[in-house]
Design an enzyme around this catalytic site. Structure first.
Site, PDB file in Angstrom:
ATOM      1  N   HIS A   1       6.118  49.479  70.486  1.00  0.00           N
ATOM      2  CA  HIS A   1       6.650  48.197  70.019  1.00  0.00           C
ATOM      3  C   HIS A   1       8.073  48.406  69.513  1.00  0.00           C
ATOM      4  CE1 HIS A   1       6.685  44.129  68.597  1.00  0.00           C
ATOM      5  NE2 HIS A   1       6.914  44.496  67.356  1.00  0.00           N
TER       6      HIS A   1
ATOM      7  N   CYS B   1       7.435  42.305  73.913  1.00  0.00           N
ATOM      8  CA  CYS B   1       8.425  42.739  72.915  1.00  0.00           C
ATOM      9  C   CYS B   1       9.699  43.311  73.503  1.00  0.00           C
ATOM     10  CB  CYS B   1       7.802  43.730  71.944  1.00  0.00           C
ATOM     11  SG  CYS B   1       7.389  45.358  72.630  1.00  0.00           S
TER      12      CYS B   1
ATOM     13  N   ASP C   1      11.503  39.930  64.391  1.00  0.00           N
ATOM     14  CA  ASP C   1      10.564  40.334  65.441  1.00  0.00           C
ATOM     15  C   ASP C   1      10.042  39.088  66.142  1.00  0.00           C
ATOM     16  OD1 ASP C   1       8.673  41.445  67.079  1.00  0.00           O
ATOM     17  OD2 ASP C   1       7.715  42.663  65.521  1.00  0.00           O
TER      18      ASP C   1
END
Length: 272
Positions: A110, A71, A125
């Site tokens: 995250h 991420c 995302d």
């Protein structure tokens, strides 16, 4: 780096062409192309390498070397792409909740992106593994939203938001967030934990994931390759040898490593 050269290289990497004016259509097209072109993966951690999340390192790894990342790399790259295109974008901190019960509190490790367009807030995302978004979803609670792959929704409960994905088994939490911004120093700290802490799940297993066309998903966890169709049905293949693993990384994810490469994780204890 010159912004035009940066964007040219990125768009070549994801195979996108067309207008570059900020719009929902452009955001969705980039998101879809990104997740189908740049795999989610933690392989450098298992090879004992440092994970640097400054822009130069991310660009070199994901764009020039045509690798993947997790991420902080994936959404870090997309953050700079959207900024250079003129989008209003903010990194948001979150807790990944996949396979975690609500009474368990996972670390806030995250990051995803909040994008403002014509008075509306959208969430992007591209860095949450096998459930990375392939199109943006709007920040509106309690409505079902179709994406290029699965159906999604956002729940708002007791001051917290929950991004959920619809599987055949029902609604599953993807992540939990409060819309708090995640500044660079917090991303650096969370990245250090994720890549180095002994209890980080990125150190005890091999994970690679990529979206395919027609709603398909490909996910590799240790010695098992899963192909999930548009209806959420998964077909699994067991991997028997290190050589076969390298072949699958190349064939399914376009990730190439020299023969004999060994990924150091408990999940890859091959039979002698």
């Amino acid at each position: 780096m010159n912004s035009n050269l940066f964007l040219d290289a990125y768009f070549d990497r994801i195979g996108h062409s067309g207008a570059r004016l900020p719009s929902l259509e452009l955001l969705n097209n980039i998101t879809n192309a990104h997740v189908q072109s740049i795999p989610f993966e933690n392989l450098d951690i298992l090879l004992g390498k440092n994970i640097d999340i400054n822009l130069e390192s991310i660009f070199e790894k994901l764009v020039i070397q045509r690798r993947g990342g997790y991420c902080f790399e994936q959404n870090g790259l997309l953050f700079h792409v959207l900024k250079k295109l003129g989008f209003e974008v903010t990194p948001i901190s979150a807790r990944v909740r996949l396979d975690k019960p609500r009474d368990f509190t996972p670390p806030r490790t995250h990051v995803f992106l909040r994008v403002e367009l014509q008075g509306n807030s959208w969430l992007a995302d591209v860095g949450v593994g096998g459930v990375s978004l392939t199109s943006a979803i709007q920040l509106i609670p309690n409505i079902e939203q179709e994406t290029n792959h699965e159906t999604r929704r956002i729940l708002h409960d007791n001051g917290k938001y929950f991004h959920q994905v619809l599987f055949p088994s029902g609604w599953i939490d993807v992540c939990e967030f409060t819309l708090e911004e995640m500044p660079e120093i917090d991303r650096e700290l969370a990245n250090w934990f994720t890549s180095t802490h002994p209890k980080s799940h990125f150190r005890d297993r091999l994970i690679v994931a990529q979206a395919g066309s027609d709603g398909k998903r490909y996910t590799l966890v240790n010695r098992e390759l899963s192909e999930r169709d548009k209806n959420g049905i998964a077909y699994k293949t067991k991997i028997d040898t290190p050589e076969e693993l390298l072949q699958i990384l190349k064939k399914n994810f376009n990730l190439m490593f020299p023969i004999g490469t060994k990924f150091n994780t408990p999940g890859l204890q091959w039979d002698k």
